[in-house]
Design a protein around this motif. Structure first.
Motif, PDB file in Angstrom:
ATOM      1  N   LEU A  35      37.987  41.303  40.834  1.00  0.00           N
ATOM      2  CA  LEU A  35      39.224  40.317  40.473  1.00  0.00           C
ATOM      3  C   LEU A  35      39.249  39.241  42.311  1.00  0.00           C
ATOM      4  O   LEU A  35      38.606  39.333  42.877  1.00  0.00           O
ATOM      5  CB  LEU A  35      40.126  41.295  40.366  1.00  0.00           C
ATOM      6  N   ARG A  36      39.509  38.388  41.885  1.00  0.00           N
ATOM      7  CA  ARG A  36      40.294  37.174  42.524  1.00  0.00           C
ATOM      8  C   ARG A  36      41.303  37.615  43.832  1.00  0.00           C
ATOM      9  O   ARG A  36      42.129  38.384  43.493  1.00  0.00           O
ATOM     10  CB  ARG A  36      40.422  36.090  42.139  1.00  0.00           C
ATOM     11  N   TRP A  37      40.926  37.339  44.958  1.00  0.00           N
ATOM     12  CA  TRP A  37      41.456  37.514  46.660  1.00  0.00           C
ATOM     13  C   TRP A  37      41.354  38.797  46.926  1.00  0.00           C
ATOM     14  O   TRP A  37      42.574  39.333  47.433  1.00  0.00           O
ATOM     15  CB  TRP A  37      43.150  36.725  45.681  1.00  0.00           C
ATOM     16  N   LYS A  38      40.639  39.677  46.984  1.00  0.00           N
ATOM     17  CA  LYS A  38      40.619  41.168  46.758  1.00  0.00           C
ATOM     18  C   LYS A  38      41.534  41.444  46.579  1.00  0.00           C
ATOM     19  O   LYS A  38      41.860  42.507  47.200  1.00  0.00           O
ATOM     20  CB  LYS A  38      40.089  41.192  47.699  1.00  0.00           C
ATOM     21  N   ASP A  84      43.314  35.626  33.596  1.00  0.00           N
ATOM     22  CA  ASP A  84      43.390  37.514  32.601  1.00  0.00           C
ATOM     23  C   ASP A  84      42.859  37.839  33.774  1.00  0.00           C
ATOM     24  O   ASP A  84      41.392  37.612  33.420  1.00  0.00           O
ATOM     25  CB  ASP A  84      43.576  36.653  31.471  1.00  0.00           C
ATOM     26  N   SER A  85      43.069  39.268  34.327  1.00  0.00           N
ATOM     27  CA  SER A  85      42.622  40.165  34.730  1.00  0.00           C
ATOM     28  C   SER A  85      41.517  40.387  33.960  1.00  0.00           C
ATOM     29  O   SER A  85      40.334  40.650  34.254  1.00  0.00           O
ATOM     30  CB  SER A  85      43.232  40.619  35.806  1.00  0.00           C
ATOM     31  N   THR A 139      46.886  42.530  27.690  1.00  0.00           N
ATOM     32  CA  THR A 139      46.727  42.598  28.721  1.00  0.00           C
ATOM     33  C   THR A 139      49.094  41.920  29.680  1.00  0.00           C
ATOM     34  O   THR A 139      49.418  41.229  29.146  1.00  0.00           O
ATOM     35  CB  THR A 139      46.450  41.349  30.337  1.00  0.00           C
ATOM     36  N   HIS A 140      49.569  43.222  30.254  1.00  0.00           N
ATOM     37  CA  HIS A 140      51.163  43.431  30.459  1.00  0.00           C
ATOM     38  C   HIS A 140      50.821  42.247  31.754  1.00  0.00           C
ATOM     39  O   HIS A 140      50.079  42.776  32.568  1.00  0.00           O
ATOM     40  CB  HIS A 140      51.533  44.675  30.871  1.00  0.00           C
ATOM     41  N   VAL A 158      48.335  40.747  40.257  1.00  0.00           N
ATOM     42  CA  VAL A 158      47.068  41.395  40.116  1.00  0.00           C
ATOM     43  C   VAL A 158      46.607  41.267  38.809  1.00  0.00           C
ATOM     44  O   VAL A 158      45.453  41.633  38.213  1.00  0.00           O
ATOM     45  CB  VAL A 158      47.057  43.239  40.137  1.00  0.00           C
ATOM     46  N   CYS A 159      47.507  41.077  37.588  1.00  0.00           N
ATOM     47  CA  CYS A 159      47.523  40.945  36.584  1.00  0.00           C
ATOM     48  C   CYS A 159      46.805  38.990  36.460  1.00  0.00           C
ATOM     49  O   CYS A 159      46.058  39.480  35.014  1.00  0.00           O
ATOM     50  CB  CYS A 159      48.702  41.338  35.528  1.00  0.00           C
TER      51      CYS A 159
END
Length: 172
Positions: A35-38, A84-85, A139-140, A158-159
């Motif tokens: 995921l981006r941005w840690k 979308d994560s 995805t919520h 985070v999503c």
């Protein structure tokens, strides 16, 4: 949470069936491994796939230096794309119709990244009658909490910290 209602265009309404049980909670797949941005992968998976009502804590995005750095370094004629994560599909583009500082100020004021209608990719985002905002893949994302300026989508960072299609990898 909002009572059951219909939100005005350009919002695209969805049905509960989008959030039906799938292979990984409400999604067919877990969040991406990179995921981006840690952002916190465990929190992302819980909120994106095994949750309908809860959120990352208010102000979480302000504690993610990699995200704030990217926002700060985004030139006035550019925007940040939020993916979308789970799937890596582009869900939001900001800022549109306002400056990055205005986007961040509104987000700080409400505690979560706050998107307006023009910043939503309606090909992949739906609003359920109770205001829950989700991806077409289950995805919520957060909730639509309209104010005097119209629809305001308060979205969990985070999503929407995924990587674009082709750059993502599923959690192992």
């Amino acid at each position: 949470m909002a009572p059951n209602r219909t939100y005005p265009p350009p919002a695209v309404m969805g049905t509960e069936s989008i959030m039906s049980k799938k292979a990984h909670g409400t999604s067919a797949v877990p969040v991406q491994a990179n995921l981006r941005w840690k952002v916190d992968q465990e929190v992302a998976d819980r909120i994106c796939n095994f949750n309908r009502h809860y959120a990352e804590y208010s102000g979480y995005f302000q504690k993610v230096p990699e995200f704030l750095k990217e926002a700060d370094e985004t030139s006035a004629d550019k925007e940040v794309t939020f993916y979308d994560s789970n799937t890596g599909k582009a869900l939001f583009h900001a800022p549109r119709g306002r400056t990055m500082e205005q986007f961040l100020a509104e987000s700080r004021n409400h505690g979560w990244p706050s998107f307006r209608d023009a910043e939503v990719n309606w090909d992949y985002v739906r609003v359920l009658p109770n205001g829950e905002t989700v991806s077409v893949d289950g995805t919520h994302l957060g909730h639509n909490l309209p104010d005097k300026n119209g629809s305001r989508y308060c979205i969990n960072l985070v999503c929407v910290a995924g990587r674009p299609d082709g750059e993502c990898s599923a959690q192992s």
